[in-house]
Write a protein that holds these residues in place. Structure first.
Motif, PDB file in Angstrom:
ATOM      1  N   GLY A 201       0.783  -1.217   0.000  1.00 10.97           N
ATOM      2  CA  GLY A 201       0.000   0.000   0.000  1.00 10.97           C
ATOM      3  C   GLY A 201       0.814   1.264   0.000  1.00 10.97           C
ATOM      4  N   ALA A 202       2.121   1.162  -0.194  1.00 10.39           N
ATOM      5  CA  ALA A 202       2.949   2.364  -0.233  1.00 10.39           C
ATOM      6  C   ALA A 202       2.585   3.202  -1.441  1.00 10.39           C
ATOM      7  N   PRO A 203       2.462   4.502  -1.304  1.00 17.38           N
ATOM      8  CA  PRO A 203       2.128   5.354  -2.442  1.00 17.38           C
ATOM      9  C   PRO A 203       3.153   5.207  -3.555  1.00 17.38           C
ATOM     10  N   THR A 204       2.670   5.133  -4.784  1.00 15.30           N
ATOM     11  CA  THR A 204       3.593   4.945  -5.896  1.00 15.30           C
ATOM     12  C   THR A 204       4.500   6.140  -6.098  1.00 15.30           C
ATOM     13  N   ASP A 205       4.110   7.341  -5.565  1.00  8.65           N
ATOM     14  CA  ASP A 205       4.988   8.485  -5.742  1.00  8.65           C
ATOM     15  C   ASP A 205       6.207   8.414  -4.840  1.00  8.65           C
ATOM     16  N   ARG A 206       6.236   7.414  -3.950  1.00  8.20           N
ATOM     17  CA  ARG A 206       7.418   7.190  -3.138  1.00  8.20           C
ATOM     18  C   ARG A 206       8.352   6.187  -3.787  1.00  8.20           C
ATOM     19  N   SER A 207       8.026   5.743  -4.948  1.00  8.43           N
ATOM     20  CA  SER A 207       8.846   4.795  -5.692  1.00  8.43           C
ATOM     21  C   SER A 207       9.503   5.491  -6.871  1.00  8.43           C
ATOM     22  N   PHE A 208      10.624   4.971  -7.285  1.00 10.01           N
ATOM     23  CA  PHE A 208      11.233   5.448  -8.518  1.00 10.01           C
ATOM     24  C   PHE A 208      12.063   4.327  -9.117  1.00 10.01           C
ATOM     25  N   ASP A 209      12.232   4.375 -10.424  1.00  8.43           N
ATOM     26  CA  ASP A 209      13.029   3.379 -11.134  1.00  8.43           C
ATOM     27  C   ASP A 209      14.423   3.911 -11.405  1.00  8.43           C
ATOM     28  N   ALA A 210      15.378   3.017 -11.366  1.00  8.12           N
ATOM     29  CA  ALA A 210      16.754   3.347 -11.727  1.00  8.12           C
ATOM     30  C   ALA A 210      17.248   2.315 -12.726  1.00  8.12           C
ATOM     31  N   ARG A 211      17.986   2.783 -13.690  1.00  8.96           N
ATOM     32  CA  ARG A 211      18.494   1.925 -14.756  1.00  8.96           C
ATOM     33  C   ARG A 211      20.003   1.765 -14.580  1.00  8.96           C
ATOM     34  N   PHE A 212      20.475   0.516 -14.581  1.00 10.52           N
ATOM     35  CA  PHE A 212      21.899   0.221 -14.435  1.00 10.52           C
ATOM     36  C   PHE A 212      22.390  -0.414 -15.738  1.00 10.52           C
ATOM     37  N   GLU A 213      23.173   0.343 -16.473  1.00  9.77           N
ATOM     38  CA  GLU A 213      23.634  -0.111 -17.782  1.00  9.77           C
ATOM     39  C   GLU A 213      24.829  -1.052 -17.657  1.00  9.77           C
ATOM     40  N   PHE A 214      24.872  -2.045 -18.529  1.00  9.18           N
ATOM     41  CA  PHE A 214      26.048  -2.905 -18.612  1.00  9.18           C
ATOM     42  C   PHE A 214      27.128  -2.203 -19.432  1.00  9.18           C
ATOM     43  N   PRO A 215      28.405  -2.485 -19.158  1.00  6.50           N
ATOM     44  CA  PRO A 215      29.478  -1.868 -19.951  1.00  6.50           C
ATOM     45  C   PRO A 215      29.342  -2.160 -21.434  1.00  6.50           C
ATOM     46  N   ASP A 216      28.908  -3.375 -21.754  1.00  6.56           N
ATOM     47  CA  ASP A 216      28.680  -3.784 -23.145  1.00  6.56           C
ATOM     48  C   ASP A 216      27.401  -4.611 -23.189  1.00  6.56           C
ATOM     49  N   PRO A 217      26.662  -4.568 -24.302  1.00  2.54           N
ATOM     50  CA  PRO A 217      25.472  -5.417 -24.413  1.00  2.54           C
ATOM     51  C   PRO A 217      25.842  -6.890 -24.255  1.00  2.54           C
ATOM     52  N   VAL A 218      25.006  -7.636 -23.540  1.00  3.87           N
ATOM     53  CA  VAL A 218      25.273  -9.060 -23.345  1.00  3.87           C
ATOM     54  C   VAL A 218      24.563  -9.852 -24.436  1.00  3.87           C
ATOM     55  N   ARG A 219      25.100 -11.006 -24.735  1.00  2.00           N
ATOM     56  CA  ARG A 219      24.549 -11.838 -25.805  1.00  2.00           C
ATOM     57  C   ARG A 219      23.783 -13.044 -25.289  1.00  2.00           C
ATOM     58  N   ASP A 220      24.062 -13.437 -24.051  1.00  2.00           N
ATOM     59  CA  ASP A 220      23.441 -14.643 -23.515  1.00  2.00           C
ATOM     60  C   ASP A 220      23.515 -14.606 -21.999  1.00  2.00           C
ATOM     61  N   VAL A 221      23.049 -15.687 -21.368  1.00  2.00           N
ATOM     62  CA  VAL A 221      23.005 -15.739 -19.908  1.00  2.00           C
ATOM     63  C   VAL A 221      24.404 -15.739 -19.314  1.00  2.00           C
ATOM     64  N   VAL A 222      25.352 -16.370 -19.990  1.00  2.00           N
ATOM     65  CA  VAL A 222      26.740 -16.381 -19.495  1.00  2.00           C
ATOM     66  C   VAL A 222      27.286 -14.958 -19.433  1.00  2.00           C
ATOM     67  N   GLY A 223      27.079 -14.207 -20.484  1.00  2.00           N
ATOM     68  CA  GLY A 223      27.515 -12.817 -20.492  1.00  2.00           C
ATOM     69  C   GLY A 223      26.785 -11.993 -19.447  1.00  2.00           C
ATOM     70  N   LEU A 224      25.504 -12.307 -19.212  1.00  2.00           N
ATOM     71  CA  LEU A 224      24.738 -11.592 -18.203  1.00  2.00           C
ATOM     72  C   LEU A 224      25.326 -11.821 -16.814  1.00  2.00           C
ATOM     73  N   ARG A 225      25.703 -13.058 -16.503  1.00  2.00           N
ATOM     74  CA  ARG A 225      26.286 -13.339 -15.187  1.00  2.00           C
ATOM     75  C   ARG A 225      27.539 -12.493 -14.965  1.00  2.00           C
ATOM     76  N   ARG A 226      28.367 -12.384 -15.981  1.00  2.00           N
ATOM     77  CA  ARG A 226      29.576 -11.563 -15.845  1.00  2.00           C
ATOM     78  C   ARG A 226      29.213 -10.093 -15.635  1.00  2.00           C
ATOM     79  N   ALA A 227      28.247  -9.613 -16.396  1.00  2.00           N
ATOM     80  CA  ALA A 227      27.857  -8.206 -16.286  1.00  2.00           C
ATOM     81  C   ALA A 227      27.267  -7.910 -14.914  1.00  2.00           C
ATOM     82  N   MET A 228      26.428  -8.813 -14.387  1.00  2.00           N
ATOM     83  CA  MET A 228      25.846  -8.600 -13.070  1.00  2.00           C
ATOM     84  C   MET A 228      26.918  -8.646 -11.989  1.00  2.00           C
ATOM     85  N   HIS A 229      27.867  -9.547 -12.130  1.00  2.00           N
ATOM     86  CA  HIS A 229      28.961  -9.627 -11.167  1.00  2.00           C
ATOM     87  C   HIS A 229      29.744  -8.312 -11.118  1.00  2.00           C
TER      88      HIS A 229
END
Length: 237
Positions: A201-229
């Motif tokens: 029930g928290a008001p949505t105006d107390r929320s905000f989105d943030a975007r975290f870019e990877f250094p390079d676009p990932v091609r698959d799940v393996v690349g995603l794991r490295r980017a998240m790390h």
């Protein structure tokens, strides 16, 4: 960022819900208009599989050689619990015809020739030309996104929350938002997180989105794991 055409193509080839709206089927139950499978052909046409007695198939069969207008409406809902869970919608309008003989008995495939398309999502609202839709590719993570977001939320919640350290001037806003940071969307370019106050029930105006870019676009799940790390490491420094 992914283009509007890519975002639309990704929704079509994802597992998000979809209904095919055809003339004369307004009183039909929504579940009767939901295709059992969908795919995109080499020329950008969208193929949809329905039960052979579905309203969409009956309408397309009755139209025969006439062009039957239709709109494929897609609704994308976040696979994790978060305020305002609808992440976006897309609409593809065109004309449908039956494609007999390519599915198992009791099923019928219909072909939707794309006339125009549009998307309204976390990136904004944009129109998509049919040629752009044909050339676009779905995001390479589309088949894994729901599972990956659920895994991040359930198994790495503290690390996701810790990403607020990368927000610069907004870091203090994120820290004050409480103890909720929900991974909201994921694509080859980066991760979107919704920071919000804890508790329902928290008001949505107390929320905000943030975007975290990877250094390079990932091609698959393996690349995603490295980017998240690398993201988690950077936030912990």
């Amino acid at each position: 960022m992914p283009s509007a055409a890519e975002r639309t193509r990704t929704l079509v080839q994802s597992t998000c819900s979809a209904v095919l709206l055809v003339p004369g089927a307004a009183a039909t139950r929504p579940d009767q208009l939901m295709p059992e499978a969908r795919s995109v052909g080499p020329d950008g046409e969208v193929f949809l599989v329905f039960p052979a007695d579905s309203p969409a198939v009956r309408a397309a069969t009755h139209a025969q050689d006439d062009e039957l207008p239709a709109v494929l409406e897609l609704t994308d809902v976040a696979p994790v619990s978060v305020p305002s869970r609808i992440r976006g919608r897309a609409w593809i309008s065109g004309w449908v015809t039956c494609v007999p003989g390519v599915t198992e008995p009791g099923r019928m495939m219909v072909r939707l020739e794309v006339g125009e398309a549009s998307v309204d999502d976390l990136w904004g609202a944009e129109d998509v030309e049919p040629e752009e839709f044909t050339r676009a590719k779905p995001d390479p993570l589309v088949g894994h996104e729901a599972e990956l977001l659920q895994h991040l939320h359930a198994g790495h919640g503290d690390q996701v929350l810790g990403l607020y350290a990368l927000l610069g001037e907004r870091a203090e806003d994120a820290r004050r938002a409480g103890d909720r940071a929900v991974p909201l969307a994921l694509d080859r370019f980066g991760l979107r997180v919704r920071f919000t106050r804890a508790g329902s029930g928290a008001p949505t105006d107390r929320s905000f989105d943030a975007r975290f870019e990877f250094p390079d676009p990932v091609r698959d799940v393996v690349g995603l794991r490295r980017a998240m790390h690398r993201l988690f490491e950077a936030a912990g420094e």
